[in-house]
Scaffold this active site. Structure first.
Site, short mmCIF file in Angstrom:
data_model
loop_
_atom_site.label_atom_id
_atom_site.label_comp_id
_atom_site.label_asym_id
_atom_site.label_seq_id
_atom_site.Cartn_x
_atom_site.Cartn_y
_atom_site.Cartn_z
N HIS A 40 -60.69 -75.91 38.66
CA HIS A 40 -61.65 -76.89 38.11
C HIS A 40 -62.62 -77.35 39.20
O HIS A 40 -62.97 -78.53 39.27
CB HIS A 40 -60.96 -78.12 37.51
CG HIS A 40 -60.30 -77.88 36.19
ND1 HIS A 40 -60.98 -77.88 35.01
CD2 HIS A 40 -59.01 -77.61 35.88
CE1 HIS A 40 -60.14 -77.63 34.01
NE2 HIS A 40 -58.95 -77.46 34.52
N ASN A 70 -58.85 -80.95 28.19
CA ASN A 70 -59.71 -79.76 28.18
C ASN A 70 -60.52 -79.74 26.89
O ASN A 70 -60.32 -80.57 26.01
CB ASN A 70 -58.85 -78.49 28.22
CG ASN A 70 -58.38 -78.13 29.64
OD1 ASN A 70 -59.02 -78.49 30.62
ND2 ASN A 70 -57.29 -77.42 29.72
C1 HEM Z 1 -48.25 -78.18 34.85
C2 HEM Z 1 -49.48 -77.81 34.63
C3 HEM Z 1 -50.65 -78.27 35.48
C4 HEM Z 1 -50.72 -78.55 36.81
C5 HEM Z 1 -49.59 -78.47 37.84
C6 HEM Z 1 -52.08 -78.94 37.09
C7 HEM Z 1 -52.56 -79.30 38.34
C8 HEM Z 1 -53.86 -79.65 38.61
C9 HEM Z 1 -54.38 -79.97 39.91
C10 HEM Z 1 -53.55 -80.01 41.19
C11 HEM Z 1 -55.69 -80.24 39.77
C12 HEM Z 1 -56.68 -80.63 40.87
C13 HEM Z 1 -56.75 -82.12 40.91
C14 HEM Z 1 -57.73 -82.63 41.93
O1 HEM Z 1 -57.67 -82.20 43.08
O2 HEM Z 1 -58.54 -83.49 41.56
C15 HEM Z 1 -56.02 -80.10 38.39
C16 HEM Z 1 -57.26 -80.33 37.85
C17 HEM Z 1 -57.51 -80.39 36.50
N1 HEM Z 1 -56.63 -80.08 35.49
FE1 HEM Z 1 -54.75 -79.50 35.71
N2 HEM Z 1 -52.80 -78.91 35.93
C18 HEM Z 1 -51.96 -78.51 34.92
C19 HEM Z 1 -52.28 -78.35 33.58
C20 HEM Z 1 -53.44 -78.82 33.00
C21 HEM Z 1 -53.66 -78.97 31.59
C22 HEM Z 1 -52.63 -78.65 30.51
C23 HEM Z 1 -54.91 -79.50 31.44
C24 HEM Z 1 -55.63 -79.89 30.19
C25 HEM Z 1 -55.00 -80.34 29.12
C26 HEM Z 1 -55.48 -79.65 32.76
C27 HEM Z 1 -56.75 -80.13 33.03
C28 HEM Z 1 -57.26 -80.31 34.30
C29 HEM Z 1 -58.60 -80.77 34.54
C30 HEM Z 1 -59.64 -81.15 33.50
C31 HEM Z 1 -58.76 -80.82 35.93
C32 HEM Z 1 -60.01 -81.25 36.68
C33 HEM Z 1 -59.97 -82.74 36.90
C34 HEM Z 1 -61.26 -83.21 37.56
O3 HEM Z 1 -62.32 -83.05 36.92
O4 HEM Z 1 -61.18 -83.68 38.69
N3 HEM Z 1 -54.57 -79.22 33.69
N4 HEM Z 1 -54.89 -79.73 37.69
#
Ligand code: HEM
Length: 498
Positions: free
Chosen positions: A64, A137
């Site tokens: 992302h 999402n």
């Molecule tokens: C166990 C599953 C998941 C893990 C371990 C995970 C982990 C992460 C991590 C580490 C980041 C970076 C955060 C940052 O540095 O700001 C991230 C970003 C993001 N994740 Fe996940 N994620 C998972 C599943 C999901 C799911 C299911 C969704 C949506 C329903 C999602 C949506 C997002 C979004 C939108 C961002 C970007 C946030 C931003 O705009 O700063 N992720 N995720």
């Protein structure tokens, strides 16, 4: 009003200073011994400038990475106090300031916005009881249902270890060996995988969360942010053409719309399931690869989100924005959805890695209400406790948590042996049933034609024959035999359901 992208002219700019505020004599010339002589180590301003320059980046989000965002507000439009005691939702008409960051998943900072991908929909509500982060999402489901598989899934979407190239072969290899991905891949391969703009797509929590009312009654909930601009997508060809024209098409569109006062808005509609229904609902309600069909749990409109202010500085307010799935406010909590529970660790951990343990003190991340606790020190600490106690319990008036007033959100867990195993399947749980319904009953004939075309193109880009065959026989034919046959035909293969 200042025109978007244009800076205001100033007759009397201030004199440049060092970071310590000391006026400097030149923005142009380094300090040298005469016009032809060497640059001197005593040019402290030059050294500060170069040293600061090489430290301009913080580590990217692990995925992302490419995104954009804006500030705005959330307004409550219906009484939800029967379901949640969340203070920011407790009155119709109440407004809460917020931040939204919208992103694509797989590409790096310079990646084209319009490539086929899921889009992130991360929201921060600055409520009176702390920051509530809802990180979703633009799709209601996800590729995997256990956090153990998440890093492997992301690796398969990124670049090959040897060539540094992205690989459709790797993507289809992972997907077709992970049948739980079929629902999300169906959505991704439809035209929803190439939204026309960020304004023209919905946002979903995808995960299931818990709401709790003042009487302690609990409900399972899913969030649907429905675009008030209407859903619009690009065709695959349009999206691919746009990568040559404007890499930043979506980021630019959002910024320009807000600058011309065309403020995008989304209606928040909730699906709300009574606590007791979860045990024998026909689908496991905590499995993120499934939706709750609307005939079972209709969506209830409860609020509206409007984005009306562009960031003044992209790095400070969008890159450094730190969302944390563990940031719930009283009245909202997690659920037994394993992905939520895994995510509750990963996001705070990522913020501490990217911008440090005091990331919540940055203006974009800090709550509007006061923070009181015993965390102290660490790099870049700004707030401090002065001479107040740094330990609890203490006799000197330090903050005190009141268990009578605040309780952790909770649910009952049956006594069971600790183990590594799949969720217990509910009556209709099957990885292909919901994507099949999506294909047959929700998609129009044009949607289906585009889906087939998009899948065929994607599978034609460097995917090995045996993986193509698996995609047809063990994946698409199981979603729907007609879909499998059509994909096989267009790839010059023959479908045979195994
Ligand atoms: C166990 C599953 C998941 C893990 C371990 C995970 C982990 C992460 C991590 C580490 C980041 C970076 C955060 C940052 O540095 O700001 C991230 C970003 C993001 N994740 Fe996940 N994620 C998972 C599943 C999901 C799911 C299911 C969704 C949506 C329903 C999602 C949506 C997002 C979004 C939108 C961002 C970007 C946030 C931003 O705009 O700063 N992720 N995720």
């Amino acid at each position: 009003m200042k025109e978007e992208g244009k800076r205001e002219l100033s007759d009397q700019p201030p004199n440049t200073t060092t970071d310590a505020g000391i006026p400097v004599p030149s923005d142009e010339h380094s300090l040298t011994t005469g016009p032809a002589g060497p640059v001197l180590l005593q040019d402290a301003y030059l050294i500060e400038k170069l040293a600061h320059f090489v430290r301009e980046r913080v580590p990217d989000r692990v995925y992302h990475v490419k995104g954009g965002g804006a500030f705005g507000y959330f307004e409550v439009t219906a009484d939800v106090t029967q379901w949640t005691k969340a203070a920011f939702l407790n009155q119709v008409g109440k407004r809460t300031p917020m931040l939204a960051r919208i992103s694509s998943v797989a590409g790096e900072e310079g990646y084209p916005d319009t490539d086929r991908d899921v889009r992130g929909f991360a929201l921060k509500f600055y409520t009176e009881e702390g920051n509530y982060d809802m990180v979703g999402n633009n799709t209601p489901v996800f590729f995997v249902r256990d956090p153990m598989k998440f890093p492997d899934f992301i690796h398969s979407q990124e670049r090959m270890p040897d060539s540094g190239l992205r690989s459709n072969n790797m993507q289809w290899d992972f997907w077709t060996l992970s049948p739980e991905s079929a629902h999300q891949v169906t959505v991704l391969m439809s035209d929803r995988g190439t939204p026309r703009t960020w304004r023209n797509m919905n946002g979903y929590s995808s995960d299931t969360y818990m709401w709790e009312n003042a009487a302690g009654e609990k409900f399972w909930v899913k969030y649907h942010f429905k675009t008030e601009q209407g859903i619009e997508n690009m065709t695959d060809a349009e999206a691919r053409a746009m990568r040559a024209e404007d890499l930043d098409y979506h980021r630019r569109d959002l910024r320009e719309a807000i600058a011309r006062n065309d403020h995008p808005s989304w209606r928040l509609e909730m699906q709300i399931m009574p606590y007791e229904d979860a045990a024998d609902y026909r689908f496991n309600p905590f499995d993120i690869t499934k939706v709750w069909p609307h005939e079972d749990y209709p969506t209830i409109p409860i609020g509206r989100m409007v984005l009306d202010r562009n960031p003044e500085n992209f790095f400070a307010q969008i890159v450094q924005a730190g969302f944390d799935v563990a940031n719930f406010v009283p009245g909202i909590g997690p659920s037994p959805d394993r992905m939520v529970l895994g995510r509750m660790f990963a996001y705070g951990d990522s913020q501490r890695y990217r911008t440090g343990p005091n990331y919540a003190q940055l203006p974009v991340n800090r709550p509007f209400n006061e923070v009181h606790n015993y965390n102290k020190d660490g790099p870049m600490r700004y707030d401090h406790t002065g001479n107040r106690p740094v330990y609890a319990p203490n006799s000197y008036g330090g903050p005190k948590a009141d268990p009578q007033r605040y309780r952790d959100p909770s649910w009952f867990v049956e006594a069971a042996e600790i183990m590594r195993t799949a969720y217990v399947a509910h009556k209709d749980d099957n990885d292909f049933i919901q994507p099949g319904t999506l294909y047959r009953q929700v998609m129009s004939p044009t949607d289906r034609d585009h889906l087939v075309g998009n899948i065929v193109w994607h599978l034609s880009q460097g995917v090995e024959r045996f993986i193509q065959e698996r995609a047809i026989n063990d994946y698409w034919s199981k979603v729907d035999p007609d879909l499998g046959t059509r994909v096989a035909h267009d790839l010059g293969l023959v479908a045979s359901v195994r």
